[in-house]
Each structure stands twice: as structure tokens, then as C-alpha cells.
Design an enzyme around this catalytic site. Structure first.
Site, PDB file in Angstrom:
ATOM      1  N   ASP A  44       0.901  -1.223   0.187  1.00 49.72           N
ATOM      2  CA  ASP A  44       0.268  -0.182   0.024  1.00 49.72           C
ATOM      3  C   ASP A  44       0.833   1.249  -0.084  1.00 49.72           C
ATOM      4  O   ASP A  44       1.715   1.425   0.923  1.00 49.72           O
ATOM      5  CB  ASP A  44      -0.817   0.028   0.988  1.00 49.72           C
ATOM      6  CG  ASP A  44      -1.841   1.410   1.351  1.00 49.72           C
ATOM      7  OD1 ASP A  44      -2.939   1.063   0.598  1.00 49.72           O
ATOM      8  OD2 ASP A  44      -1.437   2.270   1.811  1.00 49.72           O
ATOM      9  N   TYR A  49       3.140   9.816  -0.803  1.00 44.00           N
ATOM     10  CA  TYR A  49       4.137   9.008   0.026  1.00 44.00           C
ATOM     11  C   TYR A  49       5.464   9.506  -0.633  1.00 44.00           C
ATOM     12  O   TYR A  49       6.595   9.091   0.040  1.00 44.00           O
ATOM     13  CB  TYR A  49       3.970   7.796   0.548  1.00 44.00           C
ATOM     14  CG  TYR A  49       3.005   7.285   1.169  1.00 44.00           C
ATOM     15  CD1 TYR A  49       1.844   8.310   1.692  1.00 44.00           C
ATOM     16  CD2 TYR A  49       2.351   6.089   1.134  1.00 44.00           C
ATOM     17  CE1 TYR A  49       0.714   7.702   2.219  1.00 44.00           C
ATOM     18  CE2 TYR A  49       1.234   5.556   1.774  1.00 44.00           C
ATOM     19  CZ  TYR A  49       0.297   6.660   2.386  1.00 44.00           C
ATOM     20  OH  TYR A  49      -0.859   5.973   3.069  1.00 44.00           O
ATOM     21  N   LYS A  74      -2.634   5.743  -4.369  1.00 42.63           N
ATOM     22  CA  LYS A  74      -3.550   6.677  -4.316  1.00 42.63           C
ATOM     23  C   LYS A  74      -3.614   7.991  -4.755  1.00 42.63           C
ATOM     24  O   LYS A  74      -2.736   8.349  -5.263  1.00 42.63           O
ATOM     25  CB  LYS A  74      -4.009   7.040  -2.709  1.00 42.63           C
ATOM     26  CG  LYS A  74      -3.800   5.583  -1.873  1.00 42.63           C
ATOM     27  CD  LYS A  74      -4.115   5.699  -0.511  1.00 42.63           C
ATOM     28  CE  LYS A  74      -3.699   4.686   0.352  1.00 42.63           C
ATOM     29  NZ  LYS A  74      -2.113   4.654   0.802  1.00 42.63           N
ATOM     30  N   HIS A 107      -7.695   9.484  -2.165  1.00 43.38           N
ATOM     31  CA  HIS A 107      -6.968   9.410  -0.860  1.00 43.38           C
ATOM     32  C   HIS A 107      -8.004  10.068   0.464  1.00 43.38           C
ATOM     33  O   HIS A 107      -8.098   9.491   1.365  1.00 43.38           O
ATOM     34  CB  HIS A 107      -5.629  10.237  -0.743  1.00 43.38           C
ATOM     35  CG  HIS A 107      -4.719   9.594   0.085  1.00 43.38           C
ATOM     36  ND1 HIS A 107      -3.307   9.743  -0.116  1.00 43.38           N
ATOM     37  CD2 HIS A 107      -4.764   9.185   1.461  1.00 43.38           C
ATOM     38  CE1 HIS A 107      -2.595   9.134   0.905  1.00 43.38           C
ATOM     39  NE2 HIS A 107      -3.501   8.782   1.851  1.00 43.38           N
TER      40      HIS A 107
HETATM   41  P1  NAD Z   1       0.746   1.417  11.717  1.00 48.03           P
HETATM   42  O1  NAD Z   1      -0.410   1.331  12.669  1.00 48.03           O
HETATM   43  O2  NAD Z   1       1.097   0.260  10.922  1.00 48.03           O
HETATM   44  O3  NAD Z   1       2.279   1.271  12.754  1.00 48.03           O
HETATM   45  C1  NAD Z   1       3.550   1.330  12.411  1.00 48.03           C
HETATM   46  C2  NAD Z   1       4.222   1.475  13.494  1.00 48.03           C
HETATM   47  O4  NAD Z   1       4.053   0.525  14.406  1.00 48.03           O
HETATM   48  C3  NAD Z   1       5.884   1.362  13.019  1.00 48.03           C
HETATM   49  O5  NAD Z   1       6.269   2.660  12.557  1.00 48.03           O
HETATM   50  C4  NAD Z   1       6.514   0.903  14.180  1.00 48.03           C
HETATM   51  O6  NAD Z   1       6.770   1.864  15.025  1.00 48.03           O
HETATM   52  C5  NAD Z   1       5.493  -0.002  15.011  1.00 48.03           C
HETATM   53  N1  NAD Z   1       5.408  -1.429  14.601  1.00 48.03           N
HETATM   54  C6  NAD Z   1       5.121  -2.041  13.422  1.00 48.03           C
HETATM   55  N2  NAD Z   1       5.126  -3.417  13.465  1.00 48.03           N
HETATM   56  C7  NAD Z   1       5.847  -3.486  14.617  1.00 48.03           C
HETATM   57  C8  NAD Z   1       6.056  -4.854  15.570  1.00 48.03           C
HETATM   58  N3  NAD Z   1       6.037  -5.851  14.780  1.00 48.03           N
HETATM   59  N4  NAD Z   1       6.439  -4.341  16.750  1.00 48.03           N
HETATM   60  C9  NAD Z   1       6.753  -3.433  17.314  1.00 48.03           C
HETATM   61  N5  NAD Z   1       6.385  -2.341  16.779  1.00 48.03           N
HETATM   62  C10 NAD Z   1       5.940  -2.326  15.468  1.00 48.03           C
HETATM   63  O7  NAD Z   1       0.965   2.866  11.333  1.00 48.03           O
HETATM   64  P2  NAD Z   1       0.856   3.643   9.972  1.00 48.03           P
HETATM   65  O8  NAD Z   1       2.149   3.283   8.971  1.00 48.03           O
HETATM   66  O9  NAD Z   1       0.436   4.869  10.127  1.00 48.03           O
HETATM   67  O10 NAD Z   1      -0.132   2.811   9.016  1.00 48.03           O
HETATM   68  C11 NAD Z   1      -0.217   1.649   8.081  1.00 48.03           C
HETATM   69  C12 NAD Z   1      -0.275   1.970   6.505  1.00 48.03           C
HETATM   70  O11 NAD Z   1      -1.769   2.490   6.430  1.00 48.03           O
HETATM   71  C13 NAD Z   1       0.616   3.372   6.250  1.00 48.03           C
HETATM   72  O12 NAD Z   1       1.753   2.844   6.236  1.00 48.03           O
HETATM   73  C14 NAD Z   1      -0.064   3.538   4.869  1.00 48.03           C
HETATM   74  O13 NAD Z   1       0.117   2.674   3.993  1.00 48.03           O
HETATM   75  C15 NAD Z   1      -1.538   3.344   5.260  1.00 48.03           C
HETATM   76  N6  NAD Z   1      -2.139   4.819   5.789  1.00 48.03           N
HETATM   77  C16 NAD Z   1      -3.156   5.294   4.934  1.00 48.03           C
HETATM   78  C17 NAD Z   1      -3.601   6.475   5.527  1.00 48.03           C
HETATM   79  C18 NAD Z   1      -4.651   6.945   4.446  1.00 48.03           C
HETATM   80  O14 NAD Z   1      -5.116   8.160   4.602  1.00 48.03           O
HETATM   81  N7  NAD Z   1      -5.325   6.284   3.628  1.00 48.03           N
HETATM   82  C19 NAD Z   1      -3.213   7.117   6.535  1.00 48.03           C
HETATM   83  C20 NAD Z   1      -2.358   6.478   7.302  1.00 48.03           C
HETATM   84  C21 NAD Z   1      -1.797   5.293   7.119  1.00 48.03           C
END
Ligand code: NAD
Length: 271
Positions: A44, A49, A74, A107
Site C-alpha cells: 500500500d 508518500y 492513491k 485518498h
Molecule cells: P501502523 O499502525 O501500521 O504502525 C506502524 C508503526 O508500528 C511502525 O512505525 C512501528 O513503530 C510500529 N510497529 C510495526 N510493527 C511492529 C512490530 N511488529 N513490533 C513493534 N512495533 C511495530 O501505522 P501507519 O504506518 O500509520 O499505517 C499503516 C499504513 O496504512 C501506512 O503505512 C499507509 O500505507 C496506510 N495509511 C493510510 C492512510 C490514508 O489516509 N489512507 C493514512 C495513514 C496510513
């Protein structure tokens, strides 16, 4: 549990993928390559990004057949509108180095523009260059507004969703409409991993809190895209198909909801 979910148009979408928000272009290449090597098929990304090139490079370095992957990108807010959406899509494909994506999403619901953007997305879908189309950050009323002019119903709504923001009403609406739910910030950006309930359930299953949350999303019928740039965590986050949460555990996690957003409210954003 099936590893894919069938979208309304019959396309099979992997239920678990890698998110790459706030991943540098260079780092995205390794993260994507490691993910694919460890069984991920869904990636994704988004134009905003600024890592579509790195993602494309990771896909090529993984030496995996294109049809075995599911790539989402997106349409960014500044590019909304009919002509600009077509242009932005072509630019994304070029940066990715692909001739199609599996899913293209609006988005954010930019008022006054998303209906025109959707018309372009429908044409892109009909041309075969996006195998599915959908939206992100759309509340029920945004989808209803979209449907006033849409020919094709969105197949996915990617929304902020984690144990402290469970969005039950919106998920019920989407289920009724046959629109797949995809969870963003599924781990609460890592901020909820110390939660005592999650830690206790994790210890019982000999799993991590992150794995328990991912499993909760899957058992709630959401598609989930946790982000990590560390190979060990990327592997860990995919190792969730060999245990099951019971009803009581599911309910205890549901009860962690406090309607707390980490990102903007789709009714009130200024970007
Ligand atoms: P997330 O909830 O996936 O959290 C990621 C964070 O969690 C990492 O940076 C790390 O600090 C921690 N983490 C991940 N795996 C771990 C593990 N196994 N053990 C310990 N800590 C761990 O956060 P995100 O990146 O905000 O969301 C995931 C994805 O969703 C994004 O990368 C993006 O692709 C998507 N997204 C979309 C929108 C949108 O507006 N459509 C907005 C935000 C995110």
C-alpha cells in the site's frame, strides 16, 4: 482463514499487506523486497508518500511475477478533478514502473471534487489499468454523495481503524454495501502495543501485541496493512495465520475503543 478477500467485482485482494507511509524512497525498496520475500503480496503506497519509485524498484528486485502481487496507490488531494486525476494516475504508473495497479483509491474526500475524480477513476478501471477502484477516509455521507453521480460503487474504503478507534457504524454500513474495509494505522502507529489487555492476550498465545492486533483485524473481516521498515518486524507481522483469538478475546479488544483518532477527521482536514 482465507488469505484473500473477494471484492465486489470478483477480484481477490490479499487480507494482509505492507504499508509504506513515512518510508523514504530508498528504504521502501528494501522493505517491499523483504515483505514479498516473506510472503506478502499486497503493498500500500500513495503518490503523496513520495516513494512509488522505491516501491517499484522493490517489486522488480523481488523477482516475483506481477500477477502474484497486489499493488495499491492513491490519488492525492491536490490532483483531484477529472483531467488532473487522469494525469496523476499516469504519473503514478510511471513512477512505479508498472502498466497497471490492482487498486487505485481517492485518498481523501475533497469536497466539490471527488465526484469528478471518480469519473476519471471509473474510466481508468474500465481501461484495465486499475483492476479495482475505491476510496479512503470516506464517511457514509461521502459515499452517499459519491453514489449520486457514480456508475461504479467503490470496492474498498480504506479508513483509520485500530482497537482504540473501531468505527463500528461505518463498518456495518460498508459491509451492508459490499464495500471491503481496509484498516490504516492498524497498530495505532505503534502507540497501543503496551496496552495491558493486548499484552496479556499476546502472552497467552505466545505472540506479540502487534500480532494480536493484526489477528483481531483479520478476524473482524478487515484488510490490514501494518507498516514496518525492519525485516524482523515485517516477518513478525505476517506470522499471524497459525493462531486464533476466541470470542472473549475479540470482545475484550473491541472494548478498547475510545473513538480516538490519530489522523485527521475526514469531515475536517485542510491538506
Ligand atoms: P501502523 O499502525 O501500521 O504502525 C506502524 C508503526 O508500528 C511502525 O512505525 C512501528 O513503530 C510500529 N510497529 C510495526 N510493527 C511492529 C512490530 N511488529 N513490533 C513493534 N512495533 C511495530 O501505522 P501507519 O504506518 O500509520 O499505517 C499503516 C499504513 O496504512 C501506512 O503505512 C499507509 O500505507 C496506510 N495509511 C493510510 C492512510 C490514508 O489516509 N489512507 C493514512 C495513514 C496510513
Amino acid at each position: 482463514m482465507d488469505k484473500t478477500k473477494q471484492l465486489a467485482n470478483g477480484i481477490e485482494m490479499p487480507r494482509l499487506g505492507l504499508g509504506v507511509w513515512r518510508v523514504e524512497d530508498n528504504d521502501a525498496t528494501n522493505s517491499v523486497k523483504w515483505a514479498i520475500e516473506n510472503g506478502y503480496q499486497l503493498i500500500d503506497t500513495a503518490a503523496v508518500y513520495k516513494n512509488e519509485q522505491g516501491v517499484g524498484e522493490g517489486i522488480r528486485q523481488s523477482n516475483t511475477k506481477r500477477e502474484d502481487l497486489f499493488i495499491t496507490t492513491k490519488l492525492w488531494n491536490a490532483d483531484q478533478g477529472y483531467d488532473s486525476a487522469h494525469q496523476a494516475f499516469n504519473d503514478s504508473l510511471e513512477r512505479l514502473g508498472l502498466d497497471y495497479v490492482d487498486l487505485y483509491l481517492i485518498h481523501w474526500p475533497v469536497e466539490g471534487k471527488f465526484n469528478d475524480s471518480w469519473k476519471a477513476m471509473e474510466e481508468i478501471y474500465e481501461s484495465g489499468r486499475a483492476k479495482a477502484i475505491g476510496v479512503s477516509n470516506f464517511h457514509q455521507h461521502h459515499i452517499e454523495e459519491l453514489m449520486k453521480t457514480a456508475k461504479i460503487k467503490p470496492m474498498v474504503d480504506q479508513i483509520e481503524l485500530h482497537p482504540t478507534l473501531t468505527q463500528v457504524e461505518l463498518r456495518d454500513f460498508l459491509a451492508k454495501e459490499g464495500i471491503a474495509v481496509e484498516a490504516w494505522s492498524p497498530l495505532g502507529q505503534g502507540k497501543i502495543l503496551q496496552n495491558p489487555t493486548l499484552v496479556e492476550i499476546a502472552e497467552k498465545h505466545d505472540k506479540s501485541a502487534a500480532q494480536v492486533i493484526i489477528r483481531w483485524h483479520l478476524q473482524s473481516d478487515s484488510i490490514v496493512i501494518p507498516k514496518s521498515v525492519h525485516e524482523e518486524r515485517i516477518k513478525e507481522n505476517f506470522d499471524v495465520f497459525n493462531f486464533e483469538l476466541n470470542d472473549d478475546e475479540m470482545k475484550r479488544i473491541d472494548a478498547l475503543n475510545i473513538n480516538e483518532r490519530l489522523g485527521a477527521d475526514p469531515d475536517n482536514f485542510d491538506f
